[in-house]
Design a protein around this motif. Sequence first.
Motif, short mmCIF file in Angstrom:
data_model
loop_
_atom_site.label_atom_id
_atom_site.label_comp_id
_atom_site.label_asym_id
_atom_site.label_seq_id
_atom_site.Cartn_x
_atom_site.Cartn_y
_atom_site.Cartn_z
N CYS A 1 0.90 -1.12 0.04
CA CYS A 1 -0.11 0.14 0.07
C CYS A 1 0.68 1.23 0.03
CB CYS A 1 -1.00 0.09 1.13
SG CYS A 1 -2.31 -1.20 1.07
N MET A 2 2.13 1.32 0.70
CA MET A 2 2.94 2.40 0.68
C MET A 2 3.51 2.53 -0.66
SD MET A 2 3.05 3.98 3.74
CE MET A 2 1.05 3.29 3.58
N TRP A 3 3.97 1.48 -1.36
CA TRP A 3 4.51 1.64 -2.68
C TRP A 3 3.26 2.13 -3.79
CZ3 TRP A 3 3.18 -0.07 -7.72
CH2 TRP A 3 4.05 -0.06 -8.35
N GLY A 4 1.98 1.79 -3.39
CA GLY A 4 0.98 2.09 -4.24
C GLY A 4 0.61 3.73 -3.89
N ALA A 5 0.74 3.89 -2.84
CA ALA A 5 0.61 5.52 -2.23
C ALA A 5 1.87 6.35 -3.07
CB ALA A 5 0.61 5.82 -0.71
N GLY A 6 2.94 5.95 -3.02
CA GLY A 6 4.08 6.54 -3.73
C GLY A 6 3.78 6.62 -5.21
N THR A 7 3.32 5.79 -5.91
CA THR A 7 3.07 6.05 -7.20
C THR A 7 1.84 6.91 -7.56
OG1 THR A 7 1.24 4.13 -7.39
CG2 THR A 7 3.49 3.54 -7.94
N ALA A 8 0.88 7.05 -6.32
CA ALA A 8 -0.04 8.15 -6.79
C ALA A 8 0.36 9.53 -6.50
CB ALA A 8 -1.23 7.63 -5.59
N ILE A 9 1.25 9.76 -5.73
CA ILE A 9 2.06 11.02 -5.55
C ILE A 9 2.69 11.18 -6.62
CG2 ILE A 9 3.82 12.27 -4.03
CD1 ILE A 9 2.89 10.56 -1.77
N GLY A 10 3.25 10.35 -7.41
CA GLY A 10 4.07 10.59 -8.67
C GLY A 10 3.48 11.00 -9.71
N GLU A 11 2.19 10.70 -9.66
CA GLU A 11 1.13 11.34 -10.81
C GLU A 11 0.68 12.54 -10.61
OE1 GLU A 11 0.76 9.39 -13.26
OE2 GLU A 11 1.16 7.30 -12.64
N LEU A 12 1.27 13.28 -9.61
CA LEU A 12 0.78 14.92 -9.44
C LEU A 12 1.60 15.64 -10.14
CD1 LEU A 12 0.54 14.94 -5.51
CD2 LEU A 12 -1.29 14.69 -7.20
N PRO A 13 2.90 15.77 -10.70
CA PRO A 13 3.30 16.57 -11.65
C PRO A 13 2.73 16.73 -12.95
CG PRO A 13 5.11 15.22 -10.33
CD PRO A 13 3.76 14.46 -10.21
N THR B 1 -10.32 15.54 -5.46
CA THR B 1 -11.21 14.46 -6.52
C THR B 1 -10.34 13.71 -7.18
OG1 THR B 1 -12.85 16.12 -6.58
CG2 THR B 1 -12.86 14.28 -8.11
N PHE B 2 -9.14 14.23 -7.68
CA PHE B 2 -8.21 13.57 -8.55
C PHE B 2 -7.45 12.81 -7.66
CE2 PHE B 2 -3.63 13.69 -9.94
CZ PHE B 2 -3.84 12.81 -11.03
N PHE B 3 -6.78 13.37 -6.62
CA PHE B 3 -5.64 12.61 -5.68
C PHE B 3 -6.51 11.51 -5.15
CE2 PHE B 3 -2.85 12.12 -2.05
CZ PHE B 3 -1.71 11.67 -2.66
N GLY B 4 -7.62 11.84 -4.60
CA GLY B 4 -8.40 10.93 -3.79
C GLY B 4 -8.52 9.64 -4.64
N ALA B 5 -9.31 9.74 -5.78
CA ALA B 5 -9.50 8.56 -6.51
C ALA B 5 -8.15 7.78 -7.19
CB ALA B 5 -10.24 9.12 -8.12
N THR B 6 -7.22 8.67 -7.29
CA THR B 6 -5.94 8.09 -7.77
C THR B 6 -5.08 7.26 -6.50
OG1 THR B 6 -5.35 9.79 -9.19
CG2 THR B 6 -3.60 8.45 -8.75
N LEU B 7 -5.36 7.57 -5.32
CA LEU B 7 -4.73 7.12 -4.11
C LEU B 7 -5.53 5.91 -4.12
CD1 LEU B 7 -2.70 7.46 -1.89
CD2 LEU B 7 -4.37 8.53 -0.44
#
Length: 408
Positions: free
Chosen positions: A195-207, A290-296
């Motif tokens: 889950c931590m790895w998945g959260a990291g990939t979600a953060i990486g989608e923000l740029p 909305t974007f980050f919540g769904a992505t996370l």
Amino acid sequence: MYEMAENGTDCDQRRIRMGKEQHNGNFTEPSSLGEQKRKDREERQGIVLWRKPLVTLQYFFLETLISLKEWTIKLWHRRSIVVSLLLLLSVLTSVYYIEGAHQQYVLYMEKKFFWCAYWVGLGILSSVGLGTGLHTFLLYLGPHIASVTLAAYECNSVDFPEPPYPDQIICPVEEGVEGSISLWTIISKVRLEACMWGAGTAIGELPPYFMARAARLSGAEPDDEEYQEFEEMLEHAQAAQDFASRAKLAVQNLVQKVGFFGILACASIPNPLFDLAGITCGHFLVPFWTFFGATLIGKAIIKMHIQKLFVIITFSKHIVEQMVSLIGAIPTVGPSLQKPFQEYLEAQRMKLHHRTEGAPQGENWLSWTFEKLVIVMVCYFILSIINSMAQSYAKRLQQQTSSEEKTK
């Protein structure tokens, strides 16, 4: 909502056409402008270490200095937040070094914090896209889940001694009963890191999201290839014929018209076009949460469990034994290919049961190959960062030259 999305798309297409027609106050853009942009982009793409090593390194260091200066200015403007964080850090440091009964909890929190930060960092590296993503699932998380799966079936338990787990997996002194390991037991064991790895990939989608959002609010058109491709796709939406263009349009329409659940659907499956979803959300000013919540939720929970299930099932004891048997059944080369796999599995079993004294000391070529593959991919990732930052500095020079020419 659907009509608003349609009107937004129409307005965007008109804005793009007008922006491309308008140049120096006239509504006729010379073809030389687009040609100049293309030449500039090709010139930047030629600045790589294996073609222009000295220039690339020089531009990389200059871009690093500029970035450090920009971040220093930003931190200075937010110095109240910086001071608050430094005070919090000093309090935590004091708590960490002061002796007392709380130290056992401090050590536990320290261990969990660094373990989570490690996997979040790997997740960010996997999707942040500094030139190219480092495939940390294939190189780190996947092998970790596979190791836990093989060890769980061999030891009939997931209660591995800590330490040395997670650095090294060995069977507990009292092993479990044969057949006591279930799929859910292994999923629970690796849930935190996954889950931590998945959260990291979600953060990486923000740029991509922030880049497109800033461009839309400011009215500027950044010289970003993915963003330019997105705007061209909006302009030629009706004429798209090839599969790739239709797939990109499908993602864009899904995210734009369905909203939260469209983003969730795109984030929940392995999707190489998800950067386009981030650009779409930023361009159409979808709210951040909305974007980050769904992505996370999609990446850290749904998609991560799908990937975990795939790895765990693939490396289940009977599946692995069947795969090794199938390798041995290959005509002519089967036995020679099967032997290193059998040796590797046997060596892992002996390590799990602390029986390494009588094991052969030679390094298995499978583990040697994987280690070298990891080193090569990490080195390529570092090179891609250097090239990307050097090209960013070249872009600064081109923009400076262009602005000087316009003022003449």
